[in-house]
Structure formats: C-alpha cells, structure tokens
Design a protein around this motif. Structure first.
Motif, short mmCIF file in Angstrom:
data_model
loop_
_atom_site.label_atom_id
_atom_site.label_comp_id
_atom_site.label_asym_id
_atom_site.label_seq_id
_atom_site.Cartn_x
_atom_site.Cartn_y
_atom_site.Cartn_z
N ILE A 1 11.26 11.49 -24.54
CA ILE A 1 12.73 11.37 -24.47
C ILE A 1 13.33 12.61 -23.78
O ILE A 1 14.15 12.49 -22.87
N LEU A 2 12.87 13.79 -24.18
CA LEU A 2 13.45 15.02 -23.62
C LEU A 2 13.16 15.15 -22.12
O LEU A 2 14.07 15.38 -21.32
N THR A 3 11.89 15.01 -21.74
CA THR A 3 11.54 15.23 -20.33
C THR A 3 12.14 14.15 -19.44
O THR A 3 12.58 14.42 -18.32
N ALA A 4 12.18 12.92 -19.94
CA ALA A 4 12.74 11.84 -19.12
C ALA A 4 14.25 11.99 -18.98
O ALA A 4 14.81 11.63 -17.94
N ILE B 1 2.46 18.10 -17.73
CA ILE B 1 3.86 17.70 -17.96
C ILE B 1 4.76 18.38 -16.91
O ILE B 1 5.61 17.75 -16.29
N GLY B 2 4.51 19.68 -16.70
CA GLY B 2 5.32 20.45 -15.76
C GLY B 2 5.23 19.90 -14.34
O GLY B 2 6.26 19.75 -13.66
N ALA C 1 7.49 16.82 -9.86
CA ALA C 1 7.45 15.68 -8.93
C ALA C 1 8.73 14.86 -9.05
O ALA C 1 9.32 14.45 -8.04
N GLY C 2 9.16 14.63 -10.27
CA GLY C 2 10.39 13.88 -10.49
C GLY C 2 11.60 14.57 -9.88
O GLY C 2 12.45 13.92 -9.25
N ILE C 3 11.65 15.89 -10.04
CA ILE C 3 12.79 16.64 -9.49
C ILE C 3 12.79 16.56 -7.96
O ILE C 3 13.83 16.34 -7.34
N VAL D 1 16.37 25.54 -7.87
CA VAL D 1 16.91 24.63 -8.89
C VAL D 1 15.77 23.84 -9.54
O VAL D 1 15.73 23.68 -10.77
N GLY D 2 14.84 23.37 -8.71
CA GLY D 2 13.70 22.59 -9.23
C GLY D 2 12.86 23.39 -10.20
O GLY D 2 12.52 22.92 -11.29
N TYR D 3 12.55 24.62 -9.82
CA TYR D 3 11.70 25.45 -10.69
C TYR D 3 12.41 25.75 -12.01
O TYR D 3 11.80 25.69 -13.08
N CYS D 4 13.70 26.03 -11.89
CA CYS D 4 14.47 26.31 -13.13
C CYS D 4 14.49 25.08 -14.03
O CYS D 4 14.42 25.18 -15.26
N THR D 5 14.58 23.90 -13.41
CA THR D 5 14.62 22.66 -14.21
C THR D 5 13.28 22.42 -14.91
O THR D 5 13.24 22.06 -16.10
N VAL D 6 12.18 22.64 -14.17
CA VAL D 6 10.85 22.48 -14.79
C VAL D 6 10.72 23.44 -15.97
O VAL D 6 10.28 23.08 -17.06
N PHE D 7 11.15 24.68 -15.71
CA PHE D 7 11.04 25.69 -16.76
C PHE D 7 11.88 25.31 -17.97
O PHE D 7 11.43 25.40 -19.11
#
Lengths: 449, 121
Positions: free
Chosen positions: A290-293, A435-436, A441-443, B24-30
């Motif tokens: 839920i959180l990651t999605a 997960i990261g 990839a999603g971002i 922005v992407g790296y910050c979001t992953v983090f």
C-alpha cells in the motif's frame, strides 16, 4: 593350405569386383548414352545443345539456391561474434557457476537468435525473433509487453523471507542509498547523448535487477515514440548488460568493497537479528504494497506482484499457490525470458556502438551503486553508538542482485573473520534494494513515459 | 558532447531536466524506504505493547515488565533445536528384553529330518 584358401578368397573378391565395375560402368555409359540421345536429339532430329545447358543450370541453380538458404551463405562476422558471445555465456555458467539459471538460457538464446538465415525485405520465413508470426516472436511478446518481469517478481516474492529486513529496518536505508547508481547513470547516459527515455532505461541497470531492467526498457526503449521522442530498441543490450553484471557481481564488488573500507570496519560484528513474529511477516507485504504503490503507482505491476507473492508465502493458507509461484511458475518464466532476451541480441540489432556504451554505463552503474551502499553505511556509523554499528560491507548488498551480492558480503566478511557471518544482515539491504529499484523504475516511468 | 545522436534540441536543457528528474527520483525512492523504515520500527513496538497488555490481563506482570520481549535469532534457534531433539531423537523404550518362544505345529514339509543329510547306517 591356409595360404591357398586366403589367395582363393582374395582372388574371387577381386574378380567379382572387376566384373561388377565393368558391368556398372557399361550400364552407366548406356544410361548416359540413352539420356544423351533423348536429350540431345530433338523431335526434328536436330541436336540441341541448349537442353544440356538448361538441365545443368537448373541443378546448379537449385544447389545455389539451397546454399543461399543455409547459414554458411548468410553468416556475417557479426553472427560469428555473437555466437562466440553465446558460447562464452554458456562457458561462464558451466565452468564458473556464474548465475547458470540465467546465463544458460540467455547463452542458448544468443545462439538461437544468431543462426544466420536468408532474409530479404519482402520474404518472411517466420524464423527470426523480429519476424512477425515466428514462434520466437510470439514468445518475445512477453518481453516487449512487460509480461514476464511481474511474473518473475511474483515468484521472487513467494521465495523471499523479509524477516531480516523487518528485524532491523534501519538496514532498509542501505537499499535506498545504493539506488544512487541508477540516477547517476541516468545523468551519465544523458551526458553522452542518449535521449531521456533511453537514458532512464540504461540507468536502471544500476538497480542490478534483471526483470526490472527489462520491464523499464520495454516501456521506455522499445523502438517506439515515447513522450514525443523516437527511441531505439535497447531491450536486448540492456537486459544482457544487467544479467551479465549480475552474474559478475562476485568479480565486480569485492575490489570496491576493499577499497572503500578499512580492515577495522570489515571486522565489525553486528548484533544478531531478533526473531520476527508471524503477524509482522504478514503485515509487511500488505503495508509495503500500500505504501510503496501510493508513493509510486507506476511500479505497481512489479511491486504488486512482489508483495502478492510474499502474501501467498506468509499467509500460511495458500501453500500450494506459493509453491507454484516460487518453483514451477518462476522456472517457466525464467526459461522463456532468458531464451527470448538472448535471441533478441541479433547481430544486426545488437552489435553497434550503443551496445558498447550501454555495457560501459552498466559497469559504471554497478560500481556506483555498490559504492553508494558502502558509503552510506559508513555515514550511518558516524551517528550510531558503539556496539550497534553496521559493518559497511553490508551496504554493498544494497544493489539488488538477490542473493548474489549478499553472498559476496558473506564471503568477504568471512575472509576477514571466519566467525563473522554477515549473510542474514546483508539480506536486509538486498531485498530492500529490490523494492528500491522497482520504486525507481516506477518513478522513471512516471517522469518519462 | 553529443557523440551518438543528433537530438535536434539543446543538450543542456535535456541535461538539466535529467538532473532534476534524478534528484526528485532519488529523493522519492529514499522517502519510500524511509517511510517503510519508520512503519516497521514502530510496528514492532506497537505489537510489543499489545503483548505486554495481554500478559498483564493474564496476570503475568513479571513477564510484562521484562525490558526486551524479543528473543534473538540464536536463542530461537537453540529452542527449536531443543524441541527437535526432544521430539525426534529420543525413542521411548520399554527397557524389557524378552525372548519370545514361537511354536509351530509339525509338518513333514518343514521337517528337519528331510532337509538334513543323514549318514548311512
């Protein structure tokens, strides 16, 4: 007596062979004469020389045509190089046991994809992976539409035990830190001239996760127009680079690990992980999903299947489904994925300067990701109390490559101290790296697609 | 700089865009993994609280007051091994040793007389 018998038998055989050869040759000459008569003499009685020439040229052209369809006629140096690459992959898998479950299917796929055959613009023999209607083309559909990677993630989820991560959540941050390789390589790829979607696909090699790399490149570098930008089909080179470097993790990582850590740091002993309750294990995939999605909805196909597989495992009531996902299903998809990705490296598509650049960037990406994880562990140690510090070697497992990079950490730790087992600690950043990289990839998809 | 493609638009613009995406992407992953870190750090504490309350309700206050309710992996491995050894390796034996006499009815088919060699008289 014996000599006389021997001479008699030899004599009989010699006479029979002479007679048969005489009759044979006379029959042949008769046939030739007959055929010669029929062919040479026209109904009007004139001798037609052209008939002989036509017949000879027909046979010759048939043989010539057959030869044109063989691999020998169509082979190019590129084919030979790629065949050697395929053989090298198979050699690495068998001789050095480098990811044999991946390198054998990919190696054989490279052989299948690079058997030269007759191709012209109009003729479609339905043989090659890029020829519409061929069996390989149908199987390749699962790659270009991004079907196989989520199925692989389902199997990974069903076989992954997240308890090391749950017991020590701070190690999750190492998995996040190692994703720096993805974004620095993305910038590097832009710098040397790849366009945005292609650069994003190349960057994900640093995630050290084959299925994620294939999924992202199938979305962003599939040869179509993405966000108004014409892209090239880079699925093959990216997948091969990702899997090659994953197989070469035991070669790439140790020098970087040694370079960035002191012996004192490598000897750090970490507290043994606590036991994790069943409830925590069941909550993790649900909350994680839920959180990651919510943070990165574009990674849903990957993370959704990953956590779904883990729920199958941890719920305890779907043992059959979990068994299928982690055994039969993942094996079938791995075979299909490996062979088709290997076959997609046809020499004319694969052997170019871009592929070489992708391999260089991929290596850079792996190195940066490894260094990122180690350096972040060292930074964390600055704030952690004595006795609760992290062995920086564990940071190297932040690049996914499950479970190879964790194994490398364990091996390196044992080299320094044969009683310091780091495997369980390394598994935490290892699975958080998965997960990261899926979130990354999603971002990238949400920014670039 | 542009050694592969002629992109048709200025590289610095794309490059700047890429740098922004990367940051922005790296910050979001983090941030995604930091959120998970906090959730699972406090989830175990929440579950411990629930266990302590349950122990108190059952009247086991001394156990509820123990500072660390979690046991280490080593301890759970030792307990598992002990249970395994107790259940799997120790046979329950009667310690009574007997020789059972087996009686069989006479039959010429199994008679020793016919199966042993007899010396001539």
């Amino acid at each position: 007596m014996a000599l006389r018998k021997f001479i008699t038998i030899i004599g009989i055989i010699a006479v029979l062979s002479i007679i048969s050869s005489c009759f044979g040759s006379s029959e042949k000459s008769d046939n030739n004469m007959n055929s010669g008569n029929t062919s040479l003499v026209t109904p009007s009685g004139d001798i037609d020389d052209n008939s002989i020439n036509t017949k000879d040229s027909g046979a010759a052209s048939g043989i010539k045509k057959f030869f044109e369809y063989t691999g020998f006629s169509n082979a190019t140096p590129g084919h030979i190089i790629m065949l050697l690459v395929g053989l090298f992959f198979i050699f690495l898998a068998i001789k050095y046991d480098y990811e044999p479950l991946l390198l054998i299917p990919i190696g054989v796929g490279i052989l299948i994809g690079n058997i030269p055959f007759f191709q012209t613009g109009s003729i479609n023999l339905q043989l090659g992976i890029y020829q519409e209607g061929s069996v390989m083309n149908y199987l390749y559909f699962g790659v270009i539409k991004g079907i196989y990677p989520p199925l692989i993630f389902l199997g990974i989820g069903a076989m992954t035990d997240f308890s090391s991560l749950i017991s020590n959540p701070r190690l999750m941050l190492l998995g996040a830190a190692a994703q720096v390789g993805i974004f620095l390589t993305f910038i590097g790829a832009l710098f040397i001239g790849f366009n945005l979607p292609e650069a994003g696909s190349i960057g994900i090699i640093g995630g050290a996760d084959g299925p994620t790399a294939i999924y992202l490149s199938s979305k962003l570098a599939n040869g179509g127009i993405i966000n108004g930008i014409q892209t090239k089909n880079l699925i093959g080179p990216i997948a091969i680079a990702a899997y090659s470097y994953m197989a070469l993790v035991p070669v790439i990582q140790p020098p970087i690990m040694k370079l960035l850590t002191s012996r004192r740091e490598r000897l750090i002993r970490m507290k043994p992980p606590r036991s994790v309750s069943k409830v925590e294990k069941m909550i993790f995939p649900i909350v994680g999903l839920i959180l990651t999605a919510f943070i990165s909805p574009s990674s849903l196909p990957l993370l959704g299947m990953l956590f779904f597989g883990n729920i199958l495992k941890e719920s305890g009531v779907t043992k059959r489904l979990a068994d299928t996902a982690r055994n039969s299903l993942i094996d079938i998809v791995t075979i299909l994925l490996g062979v088709t990705v290997g076959a997609s490296t046809q020499a004319d598509v694969f052997l170019n300067s871009q592929s070489i650049l992708i391999f260089v960037l991929g290596a850079f990406s792996f190195m940066v990701a490894t260094a990122g994880g180690i350096m972040f562990a060292k930074v964390m140690n600055l704030f952690l109390p004595e006795g609760n510090k992290i062995n920086p070697l564990v940071g190297a497992a932040g690049v996914s490559a499950v479970p190879d990079s964790a194994r490398v950490v364990q091996t390196q730790g044992l080299k320094e101290d044969p009683s310091n087992h780091l495997l369980m600690h390394a598994m935490a950043p290892n699975v958080s790296g998965v997960i990261g990289s899926a979130v990354a990839a999603g971002i990238l998809i949400s920014f670039l697609y | 700089m542009n050694i592969i493609y002629n992109l048709g638009f200025s590289l610095p613009a794309v490059f700047n865009q890429g740098v922004v995406i990367a940051i922005v992407g790296y910050c979001t992953v983090f941030s995604a993994l930091v959120v998970l870190y906090f959730v699972f750090t406090y989830l175990s504490k929440l579950l411990n609280l629930e266990i302590r309350n349950r122990l108190r309700r059952e009247g086991k206050d001394e156990y509820a007051a123990v500072k660390d309710l979690q046991i280490s992996g080593d301890e759970s491995a030792a307990i598992s091994m002990a249970i395994y050894l107790f259940h799997e390796l120790h046979d329950v034996e009667s310690n009574i040793i007997t020789i059972k006499k087996i009686e069989r009815a006479y039959s010429p088919w199994s008679s020793k007389i016919y199966s042993l060699r007899r010396y001539p008289n």
